[in-house]
Motif scaffolding. Structure first.
Motif, mmCIF file in Angstrom:
data_model
loop_
_atom_site.group_PDB
_atom_site.id
_atom_site.type_symbol
_atom_site.label_atom_id
_atom_site.label_comp_id
_atom_site.label_asym_id
_atom_site.label_seq_id
_atom_site.Cartn_x
_atom_site.Cartn_y
_atom_site.Cartn_z
ATOM 1 N N GLN A 1 -11.920 27.921 44.877
ATOM 2 C CA GLN A 1 -13.185 27.968 45.601
ATOM 3 C C GLN A 1 -13.035 28.774 46.884
ATOM 4 N N ASP B 1 -17.216 33.261 38.765
ATOM 5 C CA ASP B 1 -17.168 32.199 37.762
ATOM 6 C C ASP B 1 -15.876 31.378 37.872
ATOM 7 N N SER B 2 -14.762 32.065 38.111
ATOM 8 C CA SER B 2 -13.483 31.348 38.245
ATOM 9 C C SER B 2 -13.503 30.416 39.445
ATOM 10 N N GLN C 1 -16.144 29.026 40.725
ATOM 11 C CA GLN C 1 -17.059 27.919 40.455
ATOM 12 C C GLN C 1 -16.427 26.870 39.545
ATOM 13 N N ARG C 2 -15.570 27.300 38.624
ATOM 14 C CA ARG C 2 -14.977 26.383 37.642
ATOM 15 C C ARG C 2 -13.766 25.632 38.184
ATOM 16 N N ASP C 3 -13.015 26.268 39.065
ATOM 17 C CA ASP C 3 -11.733 25.709 39.498
ATOM 18 C C ASP C 3 -11.746 25.481 41.008
ATOM 19 N N LYS C 4 -11.624 24.224 41.424
ATOM 20 C CA LYS C 4 -11.648 23.909 42.852
ATOM 21 C C LYS C 4 -10.539 24.621 43.620
#
Length: 263
Positions: A115, A106-107, A109-112
């Motif tokens: 990635q 999830d982290s 996915q939320r923060d580029k």
């Protein structure tokens, strides 16, 4: 300094060491030694600067937090299905891994910035009558018993997949160009399969948990030699790290040792 705790009429002595190695600028591994729980973990983060170390720390902290939340509760609402065929502590460890996986995924996915990050994780949970082992990735757990060493985990790597399919000779495996390609790790996908194994510890056993910065630089026979010859666990960890660095130290190096001693 090593520490110890009682275990079913015996005693477990624990020590660990982590080092960035000779080639890496920083350490993306994370080592956790027993505190409130009889739990030891080694995580090897992936994803480069500001990612791998975040993933490895996040994985360990998520498991520790879950263990803290479920320490006393017997009817707690768990984030994943409880497998009635397994004992509570095994379910607890697997759920901790799955929760860590989801948090990392999830982290990312939320923060580029995060990635592509992920981490391996190996863990040993000492219960009153057995040791529960869990792992994802290519970090390893070995058992040294009666002057012999056995790898208790199976690498989740592209190289190991080819070896299992018998597509590589020993010489080809040694020259395989994609040895660092991991096919399963925490954070790669939304869900993850966790390999679990139960062991009944015996007096004199030593369980060795490590990142591939150790197992990739020091062969199994040398690991066995050091553990058998060096009885001080702190010095043993230091010697294992030293040997990995002497052989090139191409990656971060983390090792934890758990020895079964008389009470």
């Amino acid at each position: 300094m090593s520490s110890s705790f009682p275990l079913d009429g015996l005693r477990v002595r624990i020590a660990g060491e982590s080092d960035k190695g000779m080639k890496r600028a920083h350490n993306e591994d994370f080592l956790y030694l027993p505190d409130a729980e009889r739990l030891v973990m080694v995580a090897d983060g992936m994803g480069g600067h500001a990612c791998g170390d975040v993933a490895s720390r996040m994985a360990v902290e998520a498991v520790v937090a879950f263990f803290g939340a479920t320490a006393e509760e017997r009817d707690v609402t768990w984030p994943f299905m409880f497998d009635g065929a397994n004992r509570r502590q095994e379910n607890r460890l697997v759920a901790g891994f799955k929760l860590a996986n989801l948090k990392i995924f999830d982290s990312a996915q939320r923060d580029k910035e995060f990635q592509g990050m992920g981490t391996t994780l190996v863990a040993g949970l000492f219960c009153d009558d057995e040791l529960i082992l869990a792992h994802v990735g290519d970090s390893r757990i070995y058992r040294i018993r009666d002057n012999a060493i056995e790898q208790l985990t199976e690498d989740h790597s592209l190289l190991n997949d080819y070896i299992r399919m018998k597509r590589l000779s020993p010489e080809e495996a040694h020259r395989f160009p994609h040895k660092n390609v991991i096919v399963r790790a925490l954070g790669m996908k939304e869900t993850v399969a966790v390999d679990v194994r139960r062991e009944v510890p015996q007096l004199g056993d030593v369980f060795l948990l490590c990142s591939d910065g150790l197992s990739g630089m020091v062969d199994d026979n040398s690991l066995l030699q050091v553990v058998v010859e060096e009885q001080d666990l702190d010095r043993c960890c230091e010697e294992l790290v030293s040997r990995a660095n002497a052989n090139g130290g191409a990656d971060n190096i983390t090792v934890a040792l758990a020895r079964i001693e008389p009470q």
